[in-house]
Write a protein that holds these residues in place. Structure first.
Motif, short mmCIF file in Angstrom:
data_model
loop_
_atom_site.label_atom_id
_atom_site.label_comp_id
_atom_site.label_asym_id
_atom_site.label_seq_id
_atom_site.Cartn_x
_atom_site.Cartn_y
_atom_site.Cartn_z
N PRO A 194 0.81 -1.23 0.00
CA PRO A 194 0.00 0.00 0.00
C PRO A 194 0.84 1.27 0.00
CG PRO A 194 0.09 -0.92 2.20
CD PRO A 194 0.77 -1.90 1.32
N TYR A 195 0.17 2.37 -0.37
CA TYR A 195 0.79 3.69 -0.44
C TYR A 195 0.23 4.55 0.69
CZ TYR A 195 2.08 8.26 -2.39
OH TYR A 195 2.59 9.52 -2.57
N ARG A 196 1.10 5.29 1.35
CA ARG A 196 0.68 6.14 2.47
C ARG A 196 0.96 7.60 2.15
NH1 ARG A 196 2.40 1.28 4.25
NH2 ARG A 196 1.30 0.34 6.02
N TYR A 197 0.05 8.46 2.56
CA TYR A 197 0.32 9.89 2.44
C TYR A 197 -0.33 10.63 3.61
CZ TYR A 197 -4.37 10.29 0.30
OH TYR A 197 -5.72 10.24 0.04
N GLU A 198 0.20 11.82 3.87
CA GLU A 198 -0.29 12.65 4.98
C GLU A 198 -1.39 13.58 4.47
OE1 GLU A 198 1.75 16.25 7.26
OE2 GLU A 198 2.64 14.33 7.86
N LEU A 199 -2.47 13.66 5.22
CA LEU A 199 -3.58 14.52 4.82
C LEU A 199 -3.21 15.98 4.95
CD1 LEU A 199 -6.35 12.39 6.48
CD2 LEU A 199 -6.17 12.85 4.05
N PRO A 200 -3.70 16.83 4.03
CA PRO A 200 -3.32 18.25 4.03
C PRO A 200 -3.86 19.00 5.24
CG PRO A 200 -5.02 17.81 2.39
CD PRO A 200 -4.59 16.48 2.90
N ALA A 201 -3.39 20.24 5.40
CA ALA A 201 -3.67 21.02 6.60
C ALA A 201 -5.08 21.61 6.63
CB ALA A 201 -2.64 22.14 6.73
N ASP A 202 -5.78 21.62 5.49
CA ASP A 202 -7.07 22.34 5.44
C ASP A 202 -8.27 21.40 5.45
OD1 ASP A 202 -6.63 21.23 2.97
OD2 ASP A 202 -7.37 22.96 1.84
N VAL A 203 -8.15 20.21 6.08
CA VAL A 203 -9.25 19.25 6.03
C VAL A 203 -9.82 18.94 7.42
CG1 VAL A 203 -8.56 18.20 3.85
CG2 VAL A 203 -7.60 17.32 5.99
N GLY A 204 -9.71 19.88 8.32
CA GLY A 204 -10.36 19.73 9.61
C GLY A 204 -9.64 18.78 10.55
N PRO A 205 -10.39 17.99 11.33
CA PRO A 205 -9.80 17.19 12.41
C PRO A 205 -8.74 16.18 11.98
CG PRO A 205 -12.20 17.29 12.63
CD PRO A 205 -11.87 17.89 11.31
N VAL A 206 -8.78 15.74 10.73
CA VAL A 206 -7.81 14.72 10.30
C VAL A 206 -6.56 15.32 9.66
CG1 VAL A 206 -9.48 12.86 10.04
CG2 VAL A 206 -9.08 14.42 8.13
N ALA A 207 -6.42 16.62 9.67
CA ALA A 207 -5.25 17.25 9.08
C ALA A 207 -3.97 16.68 9.68
CB ALA A 207 -5.30 18.76 9.30
N GLY A 208 -3.04 16.31 8.82
CA GLY A 208 -1.75 15.79 9.27
C GLY A 208 -1.74 14.31 9.56
N LEU A 209 -2.90 13.66 9.60
CA LEU A 209 -2.94 12.21 9.83
C LEU A 209 -2.59 11.46 8.54
CD1 LEU A 209 -6.09 11.83 12.12
CD2 LEU A 209 -3.68 12.04 12.77
N THR A 210 -2.24 10.20 8.69
CA THR A 210 -1.79 9.39 7.56
C THR A 210 -2.90 8.46 7.08
OG1 THR A 210 0.51 9.44 8.31
CG2 THR A 210 -0.10 7.65 6.81
N THR A 211 -3.07 8.39 5.77
CA THR A 211 -3.99 7.41 5.19
C THR A 211 -3.19 6.27 4.57
OG1 THR A 211 -4.08 8.39 2.97
CG2 THR A 211 -5.60 9.26 4.61
N VAL A 212 -3.77 5.07 4.65
CA VAL A 212 -3.16 3.88 4.06
C VAL A 212 -4.02 3.46 2.88
CG1 VAL A 212 -2.40 1.52 4.47
CG2 VAL A 212 -2.31 3.20 6.33
N ASN A 213 -3.41 3.28 1.73
CA ASN A 213 -4.16 3.04 0.50
C ASN A 213 -3.64 1.80 -0.22
OD1 ASN A 213 -5.61 5.94 0.07
ND2 ASN A 213 -3.57 6.20 0.96
N HIS A 214 -4.48 0.77 -0.26
CA HIS A 214 -4.13 -0.40 -1.06
C HIS A 214 -4.44 -0.11 -2.53
CE1 HIS A 214 -2.95 -3.21 2.05
NE2 HIS A 214 -3.91 -2.70 2.81
N ALA A 215 -3.80 -0.83 -3.40
CA ALA A 215 -3.92 -0.58 -4.83
C ALA A 215 -5.36 -0.76 -5.30
CB ALA A 215 -3.01 -1.53 -5.61
N GLY A 216 -5.78 0.13 -6.19
CA GLY A 216 -7.08 0.00 -6.83
C GLY A 216 -8.17 0.83 -6.22
#
Length: 384
Positions: A194-216
């Motif tokens: 999977p691919y991980r990225y950090e959520l941007p600063a302008d998205v409320g409570p989850v800003a800066g948290l990491t999402t885990v993304n499996h392919a597809g």
């Protein structure tokens, strides 16, 4: 329902869930082309006595036609699995004739014939080829199939890099085959997913948290702009609310609800095995300590008790493979109304041109616009 006639037999097939007015068939010219190729006398019939694996079978047409050879079907789609079982039963075939594996399951140890229905997502193809490559040997017959618009140079390069030398057939009825010769000497590298990225600063409570993304999964490499807009306008709820992230993808909407209200009980639902796995890993990485959640692979909200939910968050898909349709959204809206308690709410984000408000007013009897910009709109419907 339609009849597919091939050298393997004639089969009555339907998509799942079956709708009498569904304009789409459960197979296309790419499936027919591949089935003809398996028995083509000019190139020599393909021996199907070993382990036959069918990857990405969209509605079970390939697995049903090849049921006599007891194939293994590997799919990321719960709906494809249900369609396969329904089509086997519809044609009087033993449901145990096809071994059903999800994209997250371990593939067979050895595959002698590998059939790949090329998916829309190049990333998903890459991940599945990496997972299957250790089971392929020098004598494995590898054939891919897809419509011409689905097969690109990048598609062929993936087969070549992960499996071995690759060539394509001539196009027939806008479909094409891929022939790949396994090269056991190729290095066995791990999948980049999977691919991980950090959520941007302008998205409320989850800003800066990491999402885990499996392919597809949808927008696996970045936060899609519709979800980004939705995150800025999510409702704020307190107390032990039951909240559902319907069609959860990587689960970022449900995660935001959990961070905003640690007392909420979240349920993440998607028909994609990879999506639900992504949502669970995203939730485990970013949710507050003690946050509660369930993770369900299924057909919408069918697995939930009627009248048991306080809030449903939904960014519905408007594509079914290559076809554009609002049928999935309408099914989701209807299911949400059934699952919601009296006074419960469905919040939806969608492109303005999709006119979801008309469906919501018909299903719920009401719909209000919460927020909008030139491209997207957030809508709220209440179960009265």
């Amino acid at each position: 329902m339609n009849r597919l006639t091939t050298s393997q037999g004639a089969f009555e097939l339907a998509r799942f869930p079956e709708h009498p007015r569904d304009p789409f068939r459960a197979w296309d010219a790419a499936d027919e082309y591949l089935l003809r190729q398996l028995t083509d006398p000019e190139t020599g019939p393909v021996g199907l006595s070993g382990t036959v694996a069918v990857v990405g079978d969209r509605w079970g047409a390939l697995a049903t036609a090849l049921a006599a050879h007891r194939p293994v079907q590997i799919s990321d789609s719960y709906l494809a699995r249900r369609a396969t079982l329904a089509n086997l039963a519809r044609n009087g075939l033993d449901q145990d004739a096809v071994r059903l594996l999800s994209s997250r399951d371990t593939p067979p140890d050895r595959i002698d014939v590998l059939i790949v229905r090329v998916p829309k997502s190049l990333a998903f193809l890459e991940d599945q080829l990496h997972r299957i490559a250790p089971a392929v040997h020098a004598g494995t017959v590898v054939i891919g199939t897809g419509m011409v618009k689905e097969i690109h140079t990048s598609t062929l390069k993936l087969f070549e890099r992960i499996i071995g030398p690759t060539r394509t057939s001539l196009a027939v009825r806008k479909a094409r085959l891929i022939f790949c010769t396994p090269d056991p000497a190729l290095p066995r590298t791990p999948s980049p997913w999977p691919y991980r990225y950090e959520l941007p600063a302008d998205v409320g409570p989850v800003a800066g948290l990491t999402t885990v993304n499996h392919a597809g999964i949808f927008c696996a490499e970045r936060l899609d702009i519709g979800t980004r807009f939705f995150l800025k306008h999510l409702p704020s709820r307190g107390g032990a609310a039951r909240v559902v992230d319907l069609g959860c993808g990587n689960g970022v909407l449900g995660l935001s609800a959990a961070v905003s209200n640690p007392e909420a009980h979240l349920t993440f639902v998607d028909e994609s095995y990879g999506a639900v796995a992504s949502a669970e890993e995203t939730f485990r990485a970013g949710a507050p300590a003690g946050a509660k959640a369930d993770f369900l692979v299924g057909d919408g909200l069918d697995g939930l008790d009627p009248g048991s939910v306080d809030l449903v968050l939904n960014n519905p898909p408007f594509h079914s493979h290559m076809a554009t349709t609002d049928a999935t959204a309408r099914t989701m809206f209807t299911g949400a109304r059934t699952a919601l308690r009296q006074g419960g709410e469905l919040w939806v984000v969608g492109n303005r041109h999709l006119s979801y408000h008309t469906h919501l007013r018909r299903i719920f009897g009401n719909c209000t616009t919460v927020a909008g910009d030139p491209k997207f709109v957030v809508l709220r419907a209440v179960k009265r």
